[in-house]
Design a protein around this motif. Sequence first.
Motif, PDB file in Angstrom:
ATOM      1  N   ALA A 222      19.753   8.748  60.853  1.00 45.38           N
ATOM      2  CA  ALA A 222      19.512   7.370  61.298  1.00 45.38           C
ATOM      3  C   ALA A 222      19.641   7.197  62.799  1.00 45.38           C
ATOM      4  CB  ALA A 222      20.476   6.421  60.588  1.00 45.38           C
ATOM      5  N   ASN A 223      20.149   8.197  63.505  1.00 44.90           N
ATOM      6  CA  ASN A 223      20.337   8.063  64.944  1.00 44.90           C
ATOM      7  C   ASN A 223      19.020   7.698  65.628  1.00 44.90           C
ATOM      8  OD1 ASN A 223      21.904   8.257  67.373  1.00 44.90           O
ATOM      9  ND2 ASN A 223      20.894  10.212  67.797  1.00 44.90           N
ATOM     10  N   ARG A 224      19.082   6.665  66.484  1.00 44.96           N
ATOM     11  CA  ARG A 224      17.931   6.136  67.231  1.00 44.96           C
ATOM     12  C   ARG A 224      16.958   5.381  66.327  1.00 44.96           C
ATOM     13  NH1 ARG A 224      14.975  10.415  70.567  1.00 44.96           N
ATOM     14  NH2 ARG A 224      14.228   8.574  71.680  1.00 44.96           N
ATOM     15  N   GLY A 225      17.428   4.983  65.141  1.00 43.74           N
ATOM     16  CA  GLY A 225      16.565   4.246  64.236  1.00 43.74           C
ATOM     17  C   GLY A 225      17.299   3.134  63.527  1.00 43.74           C
TER      18      GLY A 225
ATOM     19  N   VAL B 182      32.649   1.641  53.732  1.00 44.88           N
ATOM     20  CA  VAL B 182      32.696   0.566  54.720  1.00 44.88           C
ATOM     21  C   VAL B 182      33.536   0.982  55.915  1.00 44.88           C
ATOM     22  CG1 VAL B 182      33.530  -1.772  55.173  1.00 44.88           C
ATOM     23  CG2 VAL B 182      32.280  -1.291  53.071  1.00 44.88           C
ATOM     24  N   ASP B 183      34.691   1.602  55.655  1.00 44.10           N
ATOM     25  CA  ASP B 183      35.562   2.043  56.741  1.00 44.10           C
ATOM     26  C   ASP B 183      34.859   3.064  57.634  1.00 44.10           C
ATOM     27  OD1 ASP B 183      37.618   0.418  55.854  1.00 44.10           O
ATOM     28  OD2 ASP B 183      38.506   1.978  54.596  1.00 44.10           O
ATOM     29  N   LEU B 184      34.119   3.966  57.027  1.00 43.67           N
ATOM     30  CA  LEU B 184      33.362   4.954  57.811  1.00 43.67           C
ATOM     31  C   LEU B 184      32.347   4.267  58.718  1.00 43.67           C
ATOM     32  CD1 LEU B 184      32.585   7.703  55.124  1.00 43.67           C
ATOM     33  CD2 LEU B 184      34.085   7.927  57.101  1.00 43.67           C
ATOM     34  N   LEU B 185      31.621   3.324  58.160  1.00 47.46           N
ATOM     35  CA  LEU B 185      30.597   2.626  58.938  1.00 47.46           C
ATOM     36  C   LEU B 185      31.217   1.829  60.081  1.00 47.46           C
ATOM     37  CD1 LEU B 185      28.212   1.349  56.121  1.00 47.46           C
ATOM     38  CD2 LEU B 185      27.847   3.255  57.694  1.00 47.46           C
ATOM     39  N   LEU B 186      32.385   1.242  59.839  1.00 45.70           N
ATOM     40  CA  LEU B 186      33.063   0.496  60.892  1.00 45.70           C
ATOM     41  C   LEU B 186      33.415   1.403  62.062  1.00 45.70           C
ATOM     42  CD1 LEU B 186      35.463  -1.800  58.812  1.00 45.70           C
ATOM     43  CD2 LEU B 186      33.489  -2.511  60.163  1.00 45.70           C
ATOM     44  N   ASP B 187      33.934   2.587  61.750  1.00 43.28           N
ATOM     45  CA  ASP B 187      34.315   3.531  62.807  1.00 43.28           C
ATOM     46  C   ASP B 187      33.095   3.953  63.632  1.00 43.28           C
ATOM     47  OD1 ASP B 187      36.947   3.430  62.016  1.00 43.28           O
ATOM     48  OD2 ASP B 187      36.835   5.245  60.780  1.00 43.28           O
ATOM     49  N   VAL B 188      32.017   4.283  62.942  1.00 41.87           N
ATOM     50  CA  VAL B 188      30.818   4.758  63.639  1.00 41.87           C
ATOM     51  C   VAL B 188      30.158   3.623  64.416  1.00 41.87           C
ATOM     52  CG1 VAL B 188      28.538   5.767  63.340  1.00 41.87           C
ATOM     53  CG2 VAL B 188      30.448   6.619  61.995  1.00 41.87           C
ATOM     54  N   ALA B 189      30.116   2.427  63.826  1.00 42.58           N
ATOM     55  CA  ALA B 189      29.521   1.285  64.521  1.00 42.58           C
ATOM     56  C   ALA B 189      30.272   0.971  65.806  1.00 42.58           C
ATOM     57  CB  ALA B 189      29.506   0.066  63.598  1.00 42.58           C
ATOM     58  N   GLN B 190      31.577   1.202  65.793  1.00 35.97           N
ATOM     59  CA  GLN B 190      32.395   0.930  66.976  1.00 35.97           C
ATOM     60  C   GLN B 190      32.153   1.957  68.072  1.00 35.97           C
ATOM     61  OE1 GLN B 190      34.446  -1.554  67.766  1.00 35.97           O
ATOM     62  NE2 GLN B 190      35.121  -0.641  69.692  1.00 35.97           N
ATOM     63  N   SER B 191      32.089   3.229  67.700  1.00 37.40           N
ATOM     64  CA  SER B 191      32.040   4.302  68.695  1.00 37.40           C
ATOM     65  C   SER B 191      30.633   4.798  69.018  1.00 37.40           C
ATOM     66  CB  SER B 191      32.866   5.491  68.200  1.00 37.40           C
ATOM     67  OG  SER B 191      32.296   6.057  67.028  1.00 37.40           O
ATOM     68  N   GLY B 192      29.681   4.610  68.069  1.00 36.19           N
ATOM     69  CA  GLY B 192      28.357   5.179  68.260  1.00 36.19           C
ATOM     70  C   GLY B 192      28.323   6.680  68.096  1.00 36.19           C
TER      71      GLY B 192
ATOM     72  N   ALA C 249      25.474   8.720  66.759  1.00 39.35           N
ATOM     73  CA  ALA C 249      25.011   7.964  65.589  1.00 39.35           C
ATOM     74  C   ALA C 249      24.856   6.506  66.011  1.00 39.35           C
ATOM     75  CB  ALA C 249      25.989   8.103  64.430  1.00 39.35           C
ATOM     76  N   ARG C 250      23.812   6.265  66.762  1.00 40.26           N
ATOM     77  CA  ARG C 250      23.521   4.905  67.227  1.00 40.26           C
ATOM     78  C   ARG C 250      22.285   4.411  66.497  1.00 40.26           C
ATOM     79  NH1 ARG C 250      26.699   3.620  71.420  1.00 40.26           N
ATOM     80  NH2 ARG C 250      27.679   5.320  72.571  1.00 40.26           N
ATOM     81  N   PHE C 251      22.442   3.351  65.755  1.00 38.42           N
ATOM     82  CA  PHE C 251      21.347   2.836  64.942  1.00 38.42           C
ATOM     83  C   PHE C 251      21.489   1.330  64.804  1.00 38.42           C
ATOM     84  CE2 PHE C 251      24.701   4.852  62.416  1.00 38.42           C
ATOM     85  CZ  PHE C 251      25.270   3.751  61.825  1.00 38.42           C
ATOM     86  N   VAL C 252      20.410   0.691  64.417  1.00 32.07           N
ATOM     87  CA  VAL C 252      20.452  -0.734  64.086  1.00 32.07           C
ATOM     88  C   VAL C 252      20.799  -0.846  62.609  1.00 32.07           C
ATOM     89  CG1 VAL C 252      19.139  -2.875  63.937  1.00 32.07           C
ATOM     90  CG2 VAL C 252      18.765  -1.313  65.863  1.00 32.07           C
ATOM     91  N   LEU C 253      21.905  -1.484  62.326  1.00 34.21           N
ATOM     92  CA  LEU C 253      22.375  -1.627  60.953  1.00 34.21           C
ATOM     93  C   LEU C 253      21.771  -2.876  60.333  1.00 34.21           C
ATOM     94  CD1 LEU C 253      24.328  -0.409  58.830  1.00 34.21           C
ATOM     95  CD2 LEU C 253      26.096  -1.922  59.742  1.00 34.21           C
ATOM     96  N   VAL C 254      21.068  -2.701  59.228  1.00 31.44           N
ATOM     97  CA  VAL C 254      20.479  -3.835  58.511  1.00 31.44           C
ATOM     98  C   VAL C 254      21.039  -3.824  57.098  1.00 31.44           C
ATOM     99  CG1 VAL C 254      18.373  -4.959  57.704  1.00 31.44           C
ATOM    100  CG2 VAL C 254      18.365  -3.708  59.875  1.00 31.44           C
TER     101      VAL C 254
END
Length: 334
Positions: free
Chosen positions: A127-130, A145-155, A170-175
Amino acid sequence: MKQPFPFSAIVGQEAMKQAMILTAVDPAIGGVLVFGDRGTGKSTAVRALAALLPEIEAVEGCPVNSARPADVPDWAQGTTDRIIRKPTPVVDLPLGVTEDRVVGALDIERALTRGEKAFEPGLLARANRGYLYIDEVNLLEDHIVDLLLDVAQSGENVVEREGLSIRHPARFVLVGSGNPEEGELRPQLLDRFGLSVEVTSPRDIETRVEVIRRRDAYETNYGAFIETWRPQDMALRDRILAARAALPALHTPNTVLHDCAALCIAIGSDGLRGELTLLRAARAIAAFEGDESVGRIHLKSVAPMALSHRLRRDPLDEAGSTARVIRAVTEVLP
């Protein structure tokens, strides 16, 4: 390969489409949460927008879609120095997915056949760059959810297991989408979505007939339908690219910053993420509309989607969250 349904051909759902366009202009807004009925075009809109956007440049064979050979992770195998063009990634994160499938894990096949410790990337790498799309996001298991929170915070995705120590962007637009009747979203994850919109099934016959007509045309006369809507999609793509280019030079008066703070205080928003998201969304829509400066009119137009999911609950107020934000906007930003 069959192209997704054209974004411009989606009937109605203007708030949802606008929110997704804004995240395409500025991915730093933080993604979109779409709550509402099933069959209202949520997943169709995500795939349509990604297909509308220009292809990304990536290193051939890189599992994290690195833009340059120098950015390819050391653990990545089979990459070259050749740059290719590929569609903007859209990755589905299904319910019941395992942690290893999300973050990646030891490549068991290579470990057994070659005795090598190698990393098998997961969904976050793809999902990186997407876009990372989560249907029924409110039913997602807590540890995911906890995993996604960590990654959303740090990229960045960090994996420490089975003797492996792996990092990759792991930078992505979360929908995320879901039905609020099936459960509430954890506040920590809810706050990570930049924008939130509600969608409903159309109530008038004419609109429903038009939805049926366009979907039927897409399925039965695919080539002609795609060509009919291609000019509208290309015009929308040009506007998004122009907005991206204009964004850095956009003027933001101090009065707009004051308005952001005053509005978030009025609705009782915790922290400062509300102000920052409101400002980014207002800047994105100003750039998309071709304006040179951000104004109060832009704040008003995006405030409901930027702030409605950040309200504190008020059991004495029977109005919905969107109505409460609109009421606050009327009072604070006359």
